[in-house]
Every structure is written in structure tokens, then in C-alpha cells.
Write an enzyme that holds these catalytic residues in place. Structure first.
Site, PDB file in Angstrom:
ATOM      1  N   ASP A   1      10.271  50.487  64.560  1.00 45.16           N
ATOM      2  CA  ASP A   1       9.063  50.554  65.382  1.00 45.16           C
ATOM      3  C   ASP A   1       8.010  51.419  64.708  1.00 45.16           C
ATOM      4  OD1 ASP A   1      10.794  52.793  65.814  1.00 45.16           O
ATOM      5  OD2 ASP A   1       9.526  53.409  67.496  1.00 45.16           O
ATOM      6  N   GLU A   2       6.764  51.213  65.122  1.00 37.87           N
ATOM      7  CA  GLU A   2       5.641  52.059  64.711  1.00 37.87           C
ATOM      8  C   GLU A   2       5.641  52.346  63.211  1.00 37.87           C
ATOM      9  OE1 GLU A   2       4.849  54.366  68.926  1.00 37.87           O
ATOM     10  OE2 GLU A   2       6.123  55.359  67.441  1.00 37.87           O
ATOM     11  N   VAL A   3       5.688  51.281  62.431  1.00 39.29           N
ATOM     12  CA  VAL A   3       5.539  51.427  60.980  1.00 39.29           C
ATOM     13  C   VAL A   3       4.040  51.562  60.729  1.00 39.29           C
ATOM     14  CG1 VAL A   3       6.127  50.482  58.725  1.00 39.29           C
ATOM     15  CG2 VAL A   3       7.552  49.933  60.704  1.00 39.29           C
TER      16      VAL A   3
END
Length: 547
Positions: free
Chosen positions: A198-200
Site C-alpha cells: 500500500d501507499e507506494v
């Protein structure tokens, strides 16, 4: 004549008998058909009133930065079980005892192998599915912050996102996967493994990634596919879970053009807000590609980076909205209800490795109890008015009694007016101590910033040598008393945290919570004490008002 009349009456009698008989037959047939129709209708209504079908109810244990003692975690399992949970998502980050080339990924205070092995074995025997969570793309600060691994960052300034194009990046991730899978598989078969993703925040930015000439989506999916292939080699029967947010907003055509193998990999759609923002289109795209879809709510760690206690109402509404959303959910063009595979109740300890601690697990037990009870309610067939009720009414009508029973509350309290002082659950002393801290902190800020009697101007006018002597003694007294009160609360919280956390966690938490306010009070106190001895003042000029 009489004979003909007799025969006629006999014929009429036979006709009447046959008519009555046929009428009875038709009436019986009508009754049978009507009964069957009612039975079918009742069955349909029963099916429609059945609750959500979630085979997995998983509690997220975020270990980064505030790992609870494993004996405390073990003691929570009977409660979790009673409330309907059957899985634990263990987010290790730096708490796993890595070995060899990646030993530095582990904190100096990480769990020991034997104690972690004993806990996993105990939890498994208690009926819990253990799902390890490791970061493999974004949120990799615990690895990429290290000097020996900084060259693997996608953007040199930011240690959160790994570059997926470097051979060494794959070797690092493979090594992490190998150690986690090997450790768990020796204890109990590993059915699921969560690989984060997530949230790269930084993707397709470095020269090596850009030279591949691929879209962000292709870069992401390539990396995810390689992770899955590694997992399948190491553990063929393990299904890979990942957070879904990097795949949101992709149009259907782009999905159709993706030529990846989506078997044995499943997205977890997360949303932690009290008012959901879930996209039906995203879900439909996932439905077309993946065998199962999971959802994720939050019982803590979603009310601000520095939150002290969960916002019980917001956390409860988040779960109410999710459960209403998936109840009898149908995809367009399909007649059957879609069964989401499971729900993960996330409980973040930090927003990221580099962020401060937010709510601890022990102080979030009331929130977790309320929301597990809610899920259990929605899994039953007793809900007939849930769509017409707001969150507060759902709680008051269906859950209030059980909630108070589990938290051993003397009075029937609700989420909007939760009073930990009237409850005797094990963690209530910590909860009430943190409430006291919140109230004290608010009072200090109000006092300092008050426009009539506040002290917000003190530092500036001290430098001007221009203070009203009438406020000095009173405020010295207030500062001294407030510092003593803070110290008392600090000691109380420290003592209350002892059964649940090791001292390294408590020290960080206490120092960070009290640091700024204590520092501010000491600065004000020093100014006030220094100024108390002033007896004469210089003539005011424009020059001495500038500095």
C-alpha cells in the site's frame, strides 16, 4: 313416473358427491400449492435477512514501534474468540528476529524466536489463523533507512519505497519472504501471507525504472507478480494478500489489457472513514480478476498521527458503514449475493515507521470489543431494521448490553459518553489515565492561549522587558502546580502500561506525550521566575522593540 324421478334424484346425488369430492381435491391441491408458496416465500425472506457471510474475521496486530508483551497478547485470545474473531494479522516490520544478511532489519528489542514460536503455536491451537504481514514495496523504512540498503530506494531522499527494478531489491524481498515463510511453516501450515504494497508514494521515478518504458500500473503489477512467484516456490499452498489502494481508479480497459496470472493473490480493500468512499467500479474490476476480495476497517490508528485514544464513534461508524455496504451485496448483472472473503480490523500503532506512536492496543480494547460485537451481530439473521438505523441506534438497540457486560461496566454506558471510571475491564486504569492526560493537555493549551488571561505573549514581552508584575506570582504558582499534576499523570500512565509493554516502548510513549507540554511549562516558569526579580525598567524606544 316415480321410478324416473328416483333415478333422476340418484343421478343428481352422484353428481353432487362427485362435485364435492372434486371440490375437496381442488381445495387440497390449492392448499398444498399455497403452503408451498408460503414456504418458498418464507425461505426467500429468511435468505434475504441472513447476515453477512464472512468466513474470516481477522484482528490486525501492528507490532511496529509498540509491540505488546506476548503473554498479554496470549491472554487476549479467549476474548477475541468469544467475540467471533478467528484470525490474527501479525505485522512484524522490525519485531521479527531476522538472521544473516538482513539481521539489521530487526530492532534490538525484537521478539525472540522461541517466544514468538510459542505464541504462534498457542494461537493456532486456540483456533486462530495466523497471517504474517511484511512490507515488500512501500512502507519499507525499517529496511531502507539503513546505510547498507539506502541505494535501493526509488528516490534517494525518501526511505519508504523500494526500487523494484534493481536485482538487489528482489534479493532483499526474497530473503525477507524466505525467512518469514520458513519460520511460520515449521509451526503451522501457512494459508495466507500479506505482502503490504500500500501507499507506494514513489514509483517509476528513478532512471532505471523509467528506462523500462512501462506505466506505473505495469511496474506495480510486475513487482507484485514476482513476489507471488517467490511465495509459491517457497510455499505452494499459500495465498498472497495485498492492500488494494495502488489499483484504485484503473479503468476497465486497462484491467482487460493486463496479462497477469491473478490466481492465488487477493486484494484487501481498505477504508477507515466513518463515511465510506468505496468505489463499486473498483470492486467490480477486482471481482473480474481475483477469486476473492477482502475488506479492511480500523478499530484504532485512524484518528490522527498523534491520537491518544480511538474515537469510539468514528471507529464504530466505520464498521457499521462497511457492514451495511457488504450486506446482500450484488455485482451488476448477478443474482447471487457476493460473499466477501473476510474482514481485517486494522489497528495501526504508527502511521509509518518514522511516525510517532498513536493509540496503543491495550487502550483500544473498548473499540475492538464494540466492533467485534457489531460484526458478530451482522453475521446473525436477526437484523431486520439495520438500514433504517444510524450507528448510535444500532449500538443502543443491539449491542449496549453485551458491550457493558464484556467491559464490566456498572452503568449502561454508550459510545458517545464512554466512562472508563465506571468500568472494571483489565485495561480500564490505563484508559482512564490517558483520558486524564487528554483533559490536562487541553486545559494547559486553553490556559496558555486564553485571550484574556493567557500566557502566549510571555516570551515576546519578556524580551522587551515589559511585563505586568501583577500576573507573575499567580502564574508561577500555576506553572508549578501544573508540572506536578503532569508528573503525577505521567507516573500513573507509566505504571498502568507496565503489564502490557516493555519499558523501551513505555519510555518512548511517555517522553513523546509529555515532552512538548513540559518543555513549554518550564520555559514559561523560568521567564516568570527571572522576571520576578526585576525592579526597574528602561525607557521604551523603537530600537529595543526589535530583535
Amino acid at each position: 313416473m316415480h321410478l324416473d324421478s328416483y333415478k333422476l334424484r340418484l343421478v343428481r346425488m352422484k353428481v353432487n358427491i362427485i362435485t364435492v369430492f372434486m371440490g375437496a381435491v381442488y381445495l387440497c391441491l390449492f392448499y398444498i400449492l399455497l403452503h408451498a408458496w408460503f414456504q418458498r416465500k418464507h425461505k426467500l425472506l429468511t435468505v434475504q435477512q441472513m447476515g453477512v457471510n464472512l468466513s474470516s474475521v481477522v484482528v490486525h496486530i501492528d507490532l511496529k514501534g509498540s509491540p505488546p508483551k506476548l503473554e498479554y497478547l496470549s491472554s487476549l485470545l479467549p476474548l477475541f474468540k468469544e467475540l467471533g474473531a478467528n484470525g490474527l494479522l501479525m505485522e512484524y516490520e522490525d519485531m521479527f528476529p531476522y538472521k544473516g544478511d538482513i539481521a539489521n532489519l530487526s530492532s534490538k528489542y525484537c521478539y525472540k524466536e522461541h517466544e514468538l514460536r510459542n505464541f504462534i503455536k498457542f494461537a493456532s491451537q486456540a483456533g486462530f489463523e495466523i497471517i504474517p504481514l511484511i512490507q515488500t514495496f512501500g512502507h519499507m523504512e525499517h529496511a531502507l533507512k539503513l546505510p547498507e540498503l539506502k541505494h535501493l530506494r526509488e528516490v534517494p531522499l525518501y526511505p519508504d519505497s523500494i526500487c523494484p527494478s534493481k536485482t538487489e531489491s528482489k534479493a532483499l524481498v526474497d530473503n525477507i519472504l524466505r525467512q518469514i515463510i520458513h519460520f511460520h511453516s515449521q509451526i503451522v501450515p501457512l494459508r495466507y501471507l500479506h505482502v503490504g504494497c500500500d501507499e507506494v508514494f514513489h514509483i517509476n521515478k528513478c532512471a532505471q525504472c523509467l528506462s523500462r518504458g512501462q506505466t506505473d500500473l505495469n511496474i506495480f503489477m510486475d513487482h507484485l507478480q514476482k513476489i507471488k512467484e517467490t511465495v509459491k516456490v517457497l510455499s505452494p499452498n499459500t495465498i498472497v494478500l495485498f492492500w488494494d489502494d495502488m489499483l484504485r481508479g484503473i479503468n476497465s480497459k486497462d484491467w482487460d489489457d493486463l496479462g497477469y496470472n491473478f490466481s492465488d493473490i487477493q486484494p484487501v480493500y481498505w477504508d477507515y472513514s466513518p463515511s465510506l468512499r468505496v468505489s463499486h467500479r473498483n470492486l467490480y474490476n477486482y471481482h473480474k480478476k481475483f477469486e476473492n476480495i477482502w475488506i479492511a476497517s480500523a478499530f484504532k490508528g485512524a484518528d490522527g498521527r498523534t491520537a491518544t485514544l480511538p474515537n469510539l464513534i468514528n471507529r464504530f461508524l466505520n464498521h457499521v458503514e462497511w457492514l451495511k455496504f457488504i450486506l446482500h451485496y450484488k455485482f451488476g448483472g448477478e443474482k447471487k449475493n457476493y460473499n466477501f472473503k473476510g474482514i481485517i480490523l486494522t489497528g495501526w500503532s504508527r502511521y509509518s515507521h518514522m511516525d510517532p506512536l498513536c493509540e496503543t492496543l491495550p487502550s483500544s480494547i473498548p473499540s475492538l470489543v464494540a466492533n467485534l460485537l457489531l460484526i458478530k451481530l451482522f453475521q446473525s439473521a436477526s437484523i431486520d431494521d439495520v438500514y433504517s438505523l444510524d450507528g448510535a441506534k444500532v449500538f443502543n438497540r443491539y449491542l449496549k448490553e453485551d458491550f457493558n457486560k464484556h467491559l464490566q461496566c456498572e452503568d449502561y454506558i454508550d459510545l458517545e459518553n464512554f466512562d472508563s471510571y465506571s468500568c472494571k475491564f483489565r485495561e480500564s486504569n490505563l484508559y482512564s489515565s490517558l483520558e486524564q492526560y487528554i483533559f490536562q493537555n487541553s486545559d494547559i493549551i486553553t490556559k496558555i492561549n486564553d485571550v484574556k488571561e493567557g500566557l502566549h505573549f510571555l516570551e515576546y514581552y519578556y524580551k522587551l522587558d515589559h511585563l505586568n508584575m501583577n500576573i507573575i506570582a499567580t502564574n508561577i504558582k500555576w506553572c508549578n502546580e501544573t508540572i506536578l499534576e503532569l508528573t503525577d499523570t505521567e507516573n500513573r500512565i507509566y505504571k498502568a502500561m507496565m503489564p502490557y509493554h516493555r519499558t523501551v516502548v513505555i519510555d518512548e510513549y511517555i517522553n513523546y506525550k509529555f515532552y512538548d507540554r513540559r518543555r513549554k511549562l518550564k520555559v514559561l516558569l523560568k521567564i516568570l521566575k527571572d522576571y520576578y526579580h526585576v525592579r526597574t525598567w528602561q525607557r521604551k524606544t523603537h530600537k529595543n522593540m526589535l530583535f
